[in-house]
Scaffold this motif. Structure first.
Motif, PDB file in Angstrom:
ATOM      1  N   ARG A 164     -11.842  -7.953   4.708  1.00 11.58           N
ATOM      2  CA  ARG A 164     -10.545  -8.609   4.885  1.00 11.58           C
ATOM      3  C   ARG A 164      -9.561  -7.961   3.931  1.00 11.58           C
ATOM      4  NH1 ARG A 164      -8.871 -14.046   6.539  1.00 11.58           N
ATOM      5  NH2 ARG A 164      -6.863 -14.559   5.585  1.00 11.58           N
ATOM      6  N   PHE A 165      -8.372  -7.670   4.442  1.00 10.08           N
ATOM      7  CA  PHE A 165      -7.309  -7.092   3.613  1.00 10.08           C
ATOM      8  C   PHE A 165      -6.050  -7.911   3.857  1.00 10.08           C
ATOM      9  CE2 PHE A 165      -4.049  -3.445   3.386  1.00 10.08           C
ATOM     10  CZ  PHE A 165      -3.699  -3.794   2.090  1.00 10.08           C
ATOM     11  N   SER A 166      -5.529  -8.521   2.797  1.00 10.86           N
ATOM     12  CA  SER A 166      -4.319  -9.347   2.876  1.00 10.86           C
ATOM     13  C   SER A 166      -3.239  -8.732   2.006  1.00 10.86           C
ATOM     14  CB  SER A 166      -4.607 -10.781   2.398  1.00 10.86           C
ATOM     15  OG  SER A 166      -5.714 -11.341   3.062  1.00 10.86           O
ATOM     16  N   TRP A 167      -1.947  -8.894   2.413  1.00  8.16           N
ATOM     17  CA  TRP A 167      -0.865  -8.308   1.635  1.00  8.16           C
ATOM     18  C   TRP A 167       0.427  -9.086   1.825  1.00  8.16           C
ATOM     19  CZ3 TRP A 167      -2.803  -6.183   6.106  1.00  8.16           C
ATOM     20  CH2 TRP A 167      -1.909  -6.078   7.174  1.00  8.16           C
ATOM     21  N   PHE A 168       1.320  -8.885   0.864  1.00  6.86           N
ATOM     22  CA  PHE A 168       2.685  -9.395   0.938  1.00  6.86           C
ATOM     23  C   PHE A 168       3.588  -8.399   0.218  1.00  6.86           C
ATOM     24  CE2 PHE A 168       6.305 -11.782  -0.828  1.00  6.86           C
ATOM     25  CZ  PHE A 168       6.832 -12.304   0.355  1.00  6.86           C
ATOM     26  N   LEU A 169       4.491  -7.806   0.966  1.00  6.01           N
ATOM     27  CA  LEU A 169       5.376  -6.767   0.436  1.00  6.01           C
ATOM     28  C   LEU A 169       4.569  -5.706  -0.314  1.00  6.01           C
ATOM     29  CD1 LEU A 169       8.382  -8.914  -0.844  1.00  6.01           C
ATOM     30  CD2 LEU A 169       8.154  -7.709   1.335  1.00  6.01           C
ATOM     31  N   PHE A 170       3.494  -5.242   0.343  1.00  2.00           N
ATOM     32  CA  PHE A 170       2.634  -4.236  -0.276  1.00  2.00           C
ATOM     33  C   PHE A 170       3.453  -2.990  -0.605  1.00  2.00           C
ATOM     34  CE2 PHE A 170      -0.519  -0.859  -0.361  1.00  2.00           C
ATOM     35  CZ  PHE A 170      -1.547  -1.457  -1.071  1.00  2.00           C
TER      36      PHE A 170
END
Length: 505
Positions: A164-170
């Motif tokens: 699983r890969f999660s991001w926010f404004l990566f």
């Protein structure tokens, strides 16, 4: 027993297109239309129109290919059910399979729909991606469904090497999960915190960092990459390993049965292995000058001038790397030999039977971009000129169907000794000889046709509208106008050669 139908057979047959066995008859009104039909006539005959542009080609498996090169290709199975279609391959492709379908645009926009019927219930998956910006997967289960916009916000499953890969404004924030271990980074790659399954660590890259699992491993760095250390298998003294880098002065890698030390990294040092096999190598100026000896291992490298290695029977020699390469090995019960000049400018692969050295070898040769030739060692031979794609994509059948024929200015096909066919400028000029039935046939497009056989001799003009014909034993020629060609007998078809592809080392 290894037969003459060596594994290079299909590489040539697929690359140049299958030719029907038996007596073939050409209907040649080049460049408008050229049809080649076997005798006795098969259910479907291959044809092409406007040179190599329009085409219909039966496949050996019973399926068919048809299209307009290089714009369009449609593939159907033996029951005429759609398998796939391609537009300006690899620009746009569509494939249909038992439980769904998929399409792609230059392998960057991808769609995949899968449906499985499982007794009383069914499951489905609808995936869509625009790499590397948008990802979507819908399964009907919120736990396994997602929509994500990179680098704005979202998460993906089973992509980018993570569960699983999660991001926010990566790269401002990212969260990576793999094997129940979570690494949080904000911003990536400078600040990282790791936890899960007993693992924990903190890194301020490239200044300082540490991660570990108590009693299992410990990893540290300071001013990466100059000072690094890692210890593994701490809970098992018999397997404990140790790595340390003090670059560029010294590096060591030590575990049971193995030690490697480097001085003036990465150039000078040695490798000493005692288990599971014995091997010792000295690096005088790695990777260019290396001397290694051991169990079934030999390395003598003075690159780029000369290098020779033999690793478990795979024998390889380079001269003036990357100009000349020669390799021998054994695979699939065959002795393999390969010669290359500048990787693809000249590329030759030869296969021999180790149990019957009297058998003729199978051979495949590419001299890019001028020609490719195939010889299965049992009488089947093919040559094509020009051949710009085969050395780069030898296993891509779609390229062979869509792009390679556009450059086939000359083609030669021998089904067996004495049965040969030459074609120039996409069948503008053809010559065919079939010694098994004492027959020859020559065509200069629709202008001139000359045929000789056991039942007649024939000269025709303008696609057979008029010409002359002579029967066996007769001295006089008889004129004809639009007369149909006489029937000829054909031998029984020979057994089709086994189709397999050549392995790569």
């Amino acid at each position: 027993m290894i037969t003459r139908a060596f594994r290079l057979t299909a590489a040539g047959i697929a690359a140049l297109g299958a030719v029907a066995e038996g007596v073939a008859t050409d209907q040649n009104i080049w460049p408008v239309y050229v049809r080649r039909e076997s005798a006795p006539p098969a259910e479907q005959a291959a044809w092409h129109a406007a040179g190599p542009i329009g085409f219909f080609d039966p496949r050996p498996d019973g399926g068919t290919d048809r299209g307009i090169r290089p714009l369009w290709l449609t593939r159907r199975d033996a029951d005429e059910k759609l398998e796939s279609w391609h537009v300006l391959y690899p620009l746009l492709s569509y494939r249909k399979y038992d439980h769904g379908h998929a399409w792609s645009f230059f392998n960057l926009v991808l769609s995949d729909v899968v449906t499985h019927d499982r007794g009383k219930g069914s499951s489905s998956r609808d995936s869509f991606a625009i790499w590397p910006f948008y990802f979507s997967r819908q399964t009907g289960d919120p736990a396994t469904s997602y929509r994500a916009l990179f680098p704005i916000a979202g998460h993906t499953l089973d992509k980018f090497g993570n569960d699983r890969f999660s991001w926010f404004l990566f790269p401002l924030y990212g969260r990576f999960e793999k094997n129940h271990v979570t690494t949080t980074t904000a911003p990536w790659p400078f600040i990282k915190v790791m936890h899960g399954e007993g693992n924990h660590g903190v890194e301020v890259w490239p200044l300082i960092g540490q991660r570990q699992k108590e009693g299992v491993y410990r990893e540290q760095f300071l001013l990466w990459p100059f000072l690094q250390r890692r210890d593994d298998h701490l809970d098992n003294p018999a397997r404990t390993s140790h790595q340390a880098h003090f670059l560029p002065f010294y590096a060591v890698d030590r575990h049971p049965g193995y030690v490697s030390e480097t001085f003036g990294w990465p150039f000078f040092g040695y490798v000493d292995r005692t288990a599971p096999y014995r091997y010792h190598a000295t690096n005088y100026f790695w990777p260019f000058w290396v001397q290694g000896r051991g169990d079934q291992r030999y390395v003598n490298r003075w690159a780029p001038f000369y290098s020779h290695s033999n690793i478990k029977g795979y024998d390889k020699t380079w001269v003036m790397w990357p100009l000349w390469r020669h390799a021998t090995w054994q695979a699939d019960g065959l002795d393999q030999e390969r010669r290359q000049f500048a990787f693809v400018l000249y590329h030759e692969t030869e296969q021999r039977s180790p149990t019957n050295p009297d058998l003729a070898p199978a051979r495949k040769v590419h001299m890019w971009p001028f020609f490719s030739s195939w010889d299965n060692g049992a009488g089947r031979r093919q040559v094509q000129a020009l051949s710009p794609f085969e050395p780069f994509m030898p296993g891509n059948d779609i390229v062979r169907r869509v792009w390679s024929p556009l450059f086939a200015l000359y083609r030669f096909d021998q089904t067996k000794p004495g049965n040969v066919r030459h074609s120039l400028l996409w069948d503008a000029v053809t010559y065919e000889k079939e010694a098994s039935v004492d027959k020859t046939e020559f065509h200069l497009g629709p202008l001139l046709g000359i045929e000789t056989g056991p039942t007649s001799q024939r000269v025709s003009l303008l696609g057979g509208l008029l010409g002359m014909q002579r029967a066996p034993g007769e001295r006089a020629w008889r004129l004809f106008l639009g007369r149909a060609k006489p029937e000829t007998s054909a031998p029984a078809p020979s057994a089709q050669l086994r189709q397999t592809s050549a392995p790569s080392p």
